[in-house]
Design a protein around this motif. Sequence first.
Motif, PDB file in Angstrom:
ATOM      1  N   MET A   1       0.866  -1.199   0.069  1.00 26.02           N
ATOM      2  CA  MET A   1      -0.066   0.014  -0.143  1.00 26.02           C
ATOM      3  C   MET A   1       0.875   1.294  -0.070  1.00 26.02           C
ATOM      4  O   MET A   1       0.442   2.171  -0.672  1.00 26.02           O
ATOM      5  CB  MET A   1      -0.738  -0.055   1.265  1.00 26.02           C
ATOM      6  N   GLY A   2       1.863   1.237   0.634  1.00 25.04           N
ATOM      7  CA  GLY A   2       2.771   2.377   0.874  1.00 25.04           C
ATOM      8  C   GLY A   2       3.477   2.534  -0.619  1.00 25.04           C
ATOM      9  O   GLY A   2       3.573   3.824  -0.921  1.00 25.04           O
ATOM     10  N   THR A   3       3.785   1.572  -1.342  1.00 28.37           N
ATOM     11  CA  THR A   3       4.463   1.609  -2.774  1.00 28.37           C
ATOM     12  C   THR A   3       3.510   2.382  -3.418  1.00 28.37           C
ATOM     13  O   THR A   3       3.937   3.123  -4.310  1.00 28.37           O
ATOM     14  CB  THR A   3       4.987   0.267  -3.186  1.00 28.37           C
ATOM     15  N   ALA A   4       2.355   2.001  -3.345  1.00 27.16           N
ATOM     16  CA  ALA A   4       1.304   2.471  -4.236  1.00 27.16           C
ATOM     17  C   ALA A   4       0.810   3.975  -3.944  1.00 27.16           C
ATOM     18  O   ALA A   4       1.050   4.754  -4.789  1.00 27.16           O
ATOM     19  CB  ALA A   4      -0.056   1.572  -3.950  1.00 27.16           C
ATOM     20  N   ILE A   5       1.243   4.264  -2.848  1.00 29.29           N
ATOM     21  CA  ILE A   5       1.080   5.947  -2.249  1.00 29.29           C
ATOM     22  C   ILE A   5       2.155   6.592  -3.117  1.00 29.29           C
ATOM     23  O   ILE A   5       1.986   7.773  -3.516  1.00 29.29           O
ATOM     24  CB  ILE A   5       0.790   5.821  -0.994  1.00 29.29           C
ATOM     25  N   VAL A   6       3.231   6.180  -2.764  1.00 24.71           N
ATOM     26  CA  VAL A   6       4.438   6.767  -3.387  1.00 24.71           C
ATOM     27  C   VAL A   6       4.443   6.862  -4.784  1.00 24.71           C
ATOM     28  O   VAL A   6       4.925   7.788  -5.448  1.00 24.71           O
ATOM     29  CB  VAL A   6       5.644   6.002  -3.057  1.00 24.71           C
TER      30      VAL A   6
END
Length: 101
Positions: A1-6
């Motif tokens: 999820m964090g990678t998608a936000i980045v």
Amino acid sequence: MGTAIVWLVNTVLMLMTWAIIASAILSWLFAFDVVNHRNRFVSQLATFLDAVTGPILAPFRSIIPPLGGIDITPIVALLAIHFLRILFNEMSRPFLITVLG
């Protein structure tokens, strides 16, 4: 999820960069009479780019006066976007990826 936000934040900042560049090039084409507003596609494209880049460039235009008829606010806005991208990638990306995965 964090990678998608980045990825999403970096993509939005990159698209804003390209929209500002396209808007500046289109304004030069209008200034040198290469294209005109009577063309329907060009007029719609100019309206779209002005609507997208206007809110970003407006705060800079209120601070920076035109220098001899040359508007340098797109350059300042591009520098600010690049600064925000570096700041986000260096500070928020590690945190988002470790917390959200």
